[in-house]
Enzyme design. Structure first.
Site, mmCIF file in Angstrom:
data_model
loop_
_atom_site.group_PDB
_atom_site.id
_atom_site.type_symbol
_atom_site.label_atom_id
_atom_site.label_comp_id
_atom_site.label_asym_id
_atom_site.label_seq_id
_atom_site.Cartn_x
_atom_site.Cartn_y
_atom_site.Cartn_z
ATOM 1 N N LYS A 116 0.998 -0.932 0.435
ATOM 2 C CA LYS A 116 -0.354 -0.307 0.034
ATOM 3 C C LYS A 116 0.734 1.027 0.210
ATOM 4 O O LYS A 116 0.310 2.766 -0.940
ATOM 5 C CB LYS A 116 -0.767 -0.012 0.975
ATOM 6 C CG LYS A 116 -1.847 -1.082 1.124
ATOM 7 C CD LYS A 116 -3.149 -0.872 1.636
ATOM 8 C CE LYS A 116 -4.549 -1.566 0.346
ATOM 9 N NZ LYS A 116 -5.391 -1.185 0.624
ATOM 10 N N LYS A 198 -4.463 -10.762 -7.079
ATOM 11 C CA LYS A 198 -6.222 -11.368 -6.490
ATOM 12 C C LYS A 198 -7.185 -10.353 -6.755
ATOM 13 O O LYS A 198 -7.090 -8.976 -7.299
ATOM 14 C CB LYS A 198 -5.525 -11.266 -5.087
ATOM 15 C CG LYS A 198 -5.896 -9.648 -4.305
ATOM 16 C CD LYS A 198 -6.333 -10.000 -2.746
ATOM 17 C CE LYS A 198 -6.014 -8.676 -2.891
ATOM 18 N NZ LYS A 198 -7.084 -8.131 -1.088
ATOM 19 N N LYS A 201 -10.483 -4.824 -4.602
ATOM 20 C CA LYS A 201 -12.108 -3.780 -4.699
ATOM 21 C C LYS A 201 -12.048 -2.293 -5.092
ATOM 22 O O LYS A 201 -12.205 -2.126 -6.107
ATOM 23 C CB LYS A 201 -12.489 -3.597 -3.361
ATOM 24 C CG LYS A 201 -13.056 -3.958 -2.506
ATOM 25 C CD LYS A 201 -14.090 -3.057 -1.854
ATOM 26 C CE LYS A 201 -13.589 -3.994 -0.425
ATOM 27 N NZ LYS A 201 -13.028 -3.718 0.808
HETATM 28 P P1 ATP Z 1 -8.568 -2.995 -1.351
HETATM 29 O O1 ATP Z 1 -8.835 -3.422 -3.013
HETATM 30 O O2 ATP Z 1 -9.664 -2.138 -1.038
HETATM 31 O O3 ATP Z 1 -7.284 -3.349 -0.356
HETATM 32 P P2 ATP Z 1 -9.644 -5.707 -0.966
HETATM 33 O O4 ATP Z 1 -10.179 -5.973 -2.035
HETATM 34 O O5 ATP Z 1 -8.150 -5.869 -0.766
HETATM 35 O O6 ATP Z 1 -9.764 -4.371 -0.370
HETATM 36 P P3 ATP Z 1 -10.811 -6.080 2.493
HETATM 37 O O7 ATP Z 1 -11.483 -4.932 2.646
HETATM 38 O O8 ATP Z 1 -9.291 -5.500 2.490
HETATM 39 O O9 ATP Z 1 -10.640 -6.637 0.529
HETATM 40 O O10 ATP Z 1 -11.131 -7.609 2.514
HETATM 41 C C1 ATP Z 1 -12.663 -7.763 3.123
HETATM 42 C C2 ATP Z 1 -11.744 -9.864 3.078
HETATM 43 O O11 ATP Z 1 -12.373 -10.253 1.854
HETATM 44 C C3 ATP Z 1 -10.598 -9.974 3.578
HETATM 45 O O12 ATP Z 1 -11.330 -10.689 4.846
HETATM 46 C C4 ATP Z 1 -9.987 -10.500 2.341
HETATM 47 O O13 ATP Z 1 -9.079 -11.753 3.548
HETATM 48 C C5 ATP Z 1 -10.562 -11.016 1.780
HETATM 49 N N1 ATP Z 1 -10.874 -10.518 0.061
HETATM 50 C C6 ATP Z 1 -10.589 -9.998 -0.380
HETATM 51 N N2 ATP Z 1 -9.836 -10.274 -1.212
HETATM 52 C C7 ATP Z 1 -9.859 -11.488 -2.103
HETATM 53 C C8 ATP Z 1 -10.138 -12.162 -2.351
HETATM 54 N N3 ATP Z 1 -9.446 -11.664 -4.367
HETATM 55 N N4 ATP Z 1 -10.509 -13.051 -2.732
HETATM 56 C C9 ATP Z 1 -10.978 -13.761 -1.319
HETATM 57 N N5 ATP Z 1 -10.790 -13.083 -0.403
HETATM 58 C C10 ATP Z 1 -10.390 -11.593 -0.705
#
Ligand code: ATP
Ligand code: LTN
Length: 335
Positions: A116, A198, A201
């Protein structure tokens, strides 16, 4: 017969935008599944979200939406504590205390911090650095036995355990040591455009991820344009990241094993398979989307549920905070 106390579960998600299919399969769906057998607390982690600059209007809207999504996935606000992190003041309070029991060196090793800070090089704030300490506070306040998360959060859970062990070592057993709960299928759903990365969002490419509120048309389009390979054979193999990812998604939505998928799609092209994956996802998300639309039309109900959740969360977490403060040696004067 004595009633056995249920074990506790806690998890949280940042309201940074609408969750992706990755968040849903990797985390949210397990939240719902666990809520029947555990005493669960689930939060919208808005304090974590401001480690990256947020537009004030958008943050407020997204926090409400995320709260509605938690109810829409089927969480019962009477059964579980479903709440917004900033509504419960114990989180920021314990985070400060735990900052003083976390070493600079161990926080520096967090890969999410490194990633980040590269991504937001113009705003490497101290909150981004102590993010895992706030997360540890979230978990430890509820004496959680299990924390359902996607694979990317495993390191943060380890630091939470390290902090808890250190604190317990100094003051006796104050905190329960939490275990990660990582699902067997879909713990790491990958980007549809770059299956080595991965699904996230915050990806700037809208074709890379499925939002759980995407329309059926959008879902079909995104799966049609998903990056695969040139072999045109639906099978799970090391060098087929794109197809592996689609198989994972299909398996997570239908319960089919990889072998079943391989035999059912033998001799069929990727086009057919992509449409089948899109259909499975549309069906999986349909009830959730229906409930979400209804909830968003009733802000008074959402507010009432948020009050209820905050009250429950406060009651549980205040006990842990009080215990901690007493152990450290604060002068507590009561009410
Ligand atoms: P950002 O892109 O804003 O960092 P993010 O998509 O990584 O967000 P988070 O809010 O950090 O999402 O994560 C919410 C939950 O979803 C956490 O438990 C995280 O481990 C899970 N998660 C995030 N991305 C994935 C993915 N691609 N596959 C499975 N689980 C995920
Ligand atoms: N950092 C987590 C969100 C989060 C969390 C938590 C997860 C904040 N506090 C407590 C589990 C337990 C993430 O998903 N990025």
């Amino acid at each position: 017969m004595e009633l056995q106390k249920k074990q506790r579960v806690l998890s949280a998600i940042q309201p940074t935008s609408i969750p992706t299919l990755g968040n849903y399969i990797g985390a949210l769906r397990n939240w719902k599944n666990m809520s029947a057998n555990y005493d669960c607390a689930y939060a919208v982690a808005d304090l974590h979200a401001i480690t990256v600059r947020q537009d004030p209007k958008a943050l407020k809207q997204q926090t409400m939406q995320m709260f509605a999504i938690l109810l829409a996935i089927g969480l019962d606000p009477e059964q579980s504590a479903v709440f917004v992190q900033s509504h419960v003041d114990t989180h920021a309070q314990l985070a400060w205390l735990l900052n003083c029991y976390t070493q600079f060196g161990e926080a520096s090793r967090m890969t999410q911090f490194k990633e980040k800070s590269q991504k937001h090089a113009d705003n490497i704030n101290v909150g981004l650095f102590t993010y895992p300490v706030l997360m540890a506070a979230d978990i430890l306040l509820y004496q959680a036995h299990y924390v359902p998360i996607g694979a990317d959060q495993k390191q943060h859970l380890e630091i939470a355990r390290d902090i808890a062990e250190r604190f317990n070592g100094l003051y006796g057993s104050v905190f329960t040591l939490p275990e990660p709960f990582i699902g067997t299928v879909g713990a790491r759903v990958m980007s549809l455009q770059d299956p080595e990365k991965k699904m996230s969002k915050s990806d700037v490419n809208p074709k890379a991820s499925i939002s759980i509120l995407d329309s059926p048309d959008a879902i079909v389009k995104k799966f049609k344009s998903a990056v695969t390979d040139s072999e045109a054979w639906v099978r799970y193999a090391e060098d087929k990241a794109g197809i592996n990812n689609l198989m994972t998604i299909f398996s997570a939505c239908t319960g089919w094993s990889y072998e079943q998928i391989e035999s059912d799609f033998a001799g069929k092209g990727y086009g057919d398979f992509k449409l089948a994956v899109a259909d499975a996802v549309i069906e999986e998300l349909r009830p959730l989307q229906f409930r979400f639309d209804r909830l968003m039309k009733d802000p008074a109900y959402l507010k009432q549920c948020a009050h209820l959740g905050a009250e429950k969360a406060k009651r549980i977490s205040q006990r842990t905070l009080d215990k901690c403060m007493k152990k450290i040696g604060f002068w507590i004067i009561g009410n």
